[in-house]
Design a protein around this motif. Sequence first.
Motif, PDB file in Angstrom:
ATOM      1  N   ALA A  25       0.852  -1.192   0.000  1.00  0.00           N
ATOM      2  CA  ALA A  25       0.000   0.000   0.000  1.00  0.00           C
ATOM      3  C   ALA A  25       0.883   1.236   0.000  1.00  0.00           C
ATOM      4  N   ASP A  26       0.234   2.391  -0.172  1.00  0.00           N
ATOM      5  CA  ASP A  26       0.966   3.651  -0.101  1.00  0.00           C
ATOM      6  C   ASP A  26       1.388   3.955   1.327  1.00  0.00           C
ATOM      7  N   TYR A  27       0.505   3.620   2.296  1.00  0.00           N
ATOM      8  CA  TYR A  27       0.749   3.909   3.708  1.00  0.00           C
ATOM      9  C   TYR A  27       0.230   2.755   4.560  1.00  0.00           C
ATOM     10  N   CYS A  28       0.694   2.723   5.781  1.00  0.00           N
ATOM     11  CA  CYS A  28       0.184   1.757   6.753  1.00  0.00           C
ATOM     12  C   CYS A  28      -0.065   2.489   8.068  1.00  0.00           C
ATOM     13  N   VAL A  29      -1.295   2.419   8.555  1.00  0.00           N
ATOM     14  CA  VAL A  29      -1.613   2.944   9.880  1.00  0.00           C
ATOM     15  C   VAL A  29      -1.451   1.767  10.826  1.00  0.00           C
ATOM     16  N   CYS A  30      -0.500   1.873  11.718  1.00  0.00           N
ATOM     17  CA  CYS A  30      -0.138   0.762  12.590  1.00  0.00           C
ATOM     18  C   CYS A  30      -0.521   1.079  14.032  1.00  0.00           C
ATOM     19  N   ASN A  31      -1.330   0.215  14.633  1.00  0.00           N
ATOM     20  CA  ASN A  31      -1.693   0.436  16.031  1.00  0.00           C
ATOM     21  C   ASN A  31      -1.085  -0.631  16.942  1.00  0.00           C
ATOM     22  N   ILE A  32      -0.045  -1.267  16.488  1.00  0.00           N
ATOM     23  CA  ILE A  32       0.667  -2.237  17.314  1.00  0.00           C
ATOM     24  C   ILE A  32       1.423  -1.453  18.395  1.00  0.00           C
ATOM     25  N   PRO A  33       1.256  -1.820  19.659  1.00  0.00           N
ATOM     26  CA  PRO A  33       1.993  -1.101  20.715  1.00  0.00           C
ATOM     27  C   PRO A  33       3.498  -1.141  20.437  1.00  0.00           C
ATOM     28  N   LEU A  34       4.174  -0.056  20.753  1.00  0.00           N
ATOM     29  CA  LEU A  34       5.620   0.002  20.512  1.00  0.00           C
ATOM     30  C   LEU A  34       6.355  -1.130  21.222  1.00  0.00           C
ATOM     31  N   SER A  35       5.847  -1.539  22.378  1.00  0.00           N
ATOM     32  CA  SER A  35       6.469  -2.625  23.133  1.00  0.00           C
ATOM     33  C   SER A  35       6.458  -3.936  22.353  1.00  0.00           C
ATOM     34  N   VAL A  36       5.525  -4.097  21.430  1.00  0.00           N
ATOM     35  CA  VAL A  36       5.446  -5.283  20.574  1.00  0.00           C
ATOM     36  C   VAL A  36       6.145  -5.003  19.242  1.00  0.00           C
ATOM     37  N   LEU A  37       5.929  -3.816  18.702  1.00  0.00           N
ATOM     38  CA  LEU A  37       6.485  -3.451  17.394  1.00  0.00           C
ATOM     39  C   LEU A  37       8.009  -3.559  17.368  1.00  0.00           C
ATOM     40  N   PHE A 151     -10.280 -13.953  38.410  1.00  0.00           N
ATOM     41  CA  PHE A 151      -9.463 -13.993  37.202  1.00  0.00           C
ATOM     42  C   PHE A 151      -8.608 -12.739  37.196  1.00  0.00           C
ATOM     43  N   SER A 152      -7.460 -12.797  36.545  1.00  0.00           N
ATOM     44  CA  SER A 152      -6.606 -11.610  36.513  1.00  0.00           C
ATOM     45  C   SER A 152      -5.864 -11.515  35.190  1.00  0.00           C
ATOM     46  N   VAL A 153      -5.481 -10.283  34.865  1.00  0.00           N
ATOM     47  CA  VAL A 153      -4.708  -9.995  33.659  1.00  0.00           C
ATOM     48  C   VAL A 153      -3.560  -9.077  34.051  1.00  0.00           C
ATOM     49  N   ALA A 154      -2.366  -9.492  33.720  1.00  0.00           N
ATOM     50  CA  ALA A 154      -1.180  -8.651  33.898  1.00  0.00           C
ATOM     51  C   ALA A 154      -0.801  -8.146  32.502  1.00  0.00           C
ATOM     52  N   TRP A 155      -1.091  -6.887  32.236  1.00  0.00           N
ATOM     53  CA  TRP A 155      -0.920  -6.348  30.883  1.00  0.00           C
ATOM     54  C   TRP A 155       0.510  -6.457  30.390  1.00  0.00           C
ATOM     55  N   HIS A 156       1.486  -6.362  31.278  1.00  0.00           N
ATOM     56  CA  HIS A 156       2.886  -6.449  30.865  1.00  0.00           C
ATOM     57  C   HIS A 156       3.275  -7.867  30.452  1.00  0.00           C
ATOM     58  N   LEU A 157       2.442  -8.857  30.731  1.00  0.00           N
ATOM     59  CA  LEU A 157       2.717 -10.239  30.328  1.00  0.00           C
ATOM     60  C   LEU A 157       1.881 -10.678  29.128  1.00  0.00           C
ATOM     61  N   GLU A 158       0.959  -9.858  28.688  1.00  0.00           N
ATOM     62  CA  GLU A 158       0.131 -10.193  27.538  1.00  0.00           C
ATOM     63  C   GLU A 158       0.953 -10.008  26.262  1.00  0.00           C
ATOM     64  N   PRO A 159       1.120 -11.066  25.449  1.00  0.00           N
ATOM     65  CA  PRO A 159       2.035 -10.997  24.299  1.00  0.00           C
ATOM     66  C   PRO A 159       1.676  -9.958  23.242  1.00  0.00           C
ATOM     67  N   HIS A 160       0.413  -9.565  23.149  1.00  0.00           N
ATOM     68  CA  HIS A 160       0.024  -8.572  22.148  1.00  0.00           C
ATOM     69  C   HIS A 160      -0.030  -7.159  22.714  1.00  0.00           C
ATOM     70  N   ALA A 161       0.400  -6.994  23.966  1.00  0.00           N
ATOM     71  CA  ALA A 161       0.432  -5.671  24.588  1.00  0.00           C
ATOM     72  C   ALA A 161       1.800  -5.389  25.205  1.00  0.00           C
ATOM     73  N   LEU A 162       2.318  -6.320  25.995  1.00  0.00           N
ATOM     74  CA  LEU A 162       3.614  -6.172  26.678  1.00  0.00           C
ATOM     75  C   LEU A 162       3.707  -4.882  27.477  1.00  0.00           C
ATOM     76  N   GLY A 163       2.600  -4.485  28.054  1.00  0.00           N
ATOM     77  CA  GLY A 163       2.555  -3.292  28.895  1.00  0.00           C
ATOM     78  C   GLY A 163       1.157  -2.712  28.884  1.00  0.00           C
ATOM     79  N   ALA A 164       0.864  -1.906  29.891  1.00  0.00           N
ATOM     80  CA  ALA A 164      -0.472  -1.341  30.004  1.00  0.00           C
ATOM     81  C   ALA A 164      -0.637  -0.091  29.139  1.00  0.00           C
ATOM     82  N   TRP A 165       0.359   0.782  29.149  1.00  0.00           N
ATOM     83  CA  TRP A 165       0.337   2.025  28.380  1.00  0.00           C
ATOM     84  C   TRP A 165       1.757   2.573  28.340  1.00  0.00           C
ATOM     85  N   PRO A 166       2.059   3.437  27.358  1.00  0.00           N
ATOM     86  CA  PRO A 166       3.380   4.067  27.344  1.00  0.00           C
ATOM     87  C   PRO A 166       3.541   4.922  28.588  1.00  0.00           C
ATOM     88  N   SER A 167       4.660   4.796  29.237  1.00  0.00           N
ATOM     89  CA  SER A 167       4.882   5.488  30.510  1.00  0.00           C
ATOM     90  C   SER A 167       6.008   6.505  30.353  1.00  0.00           C
TER      91      SER A 167
END
Length: 173
Positions: A25-37, A151-167
């Motif tokens: 394509a001409d461009y790609c809008v990427c929303n992959i977290p930087l921690s994964v990218l 049940f619990s979710v640790a965002w820093h351990l989720e493979p498609h996030a690897l963190g909760a938010w950019p800090s």
Amino acid sequence: ENTETGVAVTYTNTETGEEDQQLTADYCVCNIPLSVLIKLNTNFSQQFTEAMRGVPYAMALRMGAQFNQRFWETEDWIYGGQSFSNIRELGILGYPNNDYLADKGAMLIMYNFGTNAARISSLPYEERAEVALGHMEKIHPQAREHFHSAFSVAWHLEPHALGAWPSYTELTR
């Protein structure tokens, strides 16, 4: 990948299992977290790659639980909202804003951050729930008697996030 005429995205088709599928394509809008990218094979410039690697992601853990009774409403008169505690491992409690006075209910029984999230996420699920209930009893002594499951979710351990938010901090700008 950046190409001379735009971009190329290589992927695996999850329906067929075919690998190395490619879209251009001409461009790609990427929303992959930087921690994964930063873990993907790309041809980004060295400057851009270093900038991505310089963005730390926050650690956060959330735990929800099912209770056999909505004791926070019937016994403590809490109808929705949050309780903030100074119990760092516990963090925030969240009460549902719906289905008031239903027979059963679920609520957020732990929402913590940083090293507290790292410590709790290193525990097996059953121990995570035990820690949360132990702290929660300081606020709601009746919690354990009505507890059903958690049940619990640790965002820093989720493979498609690897963190909760950019800090971002002063050091990472």
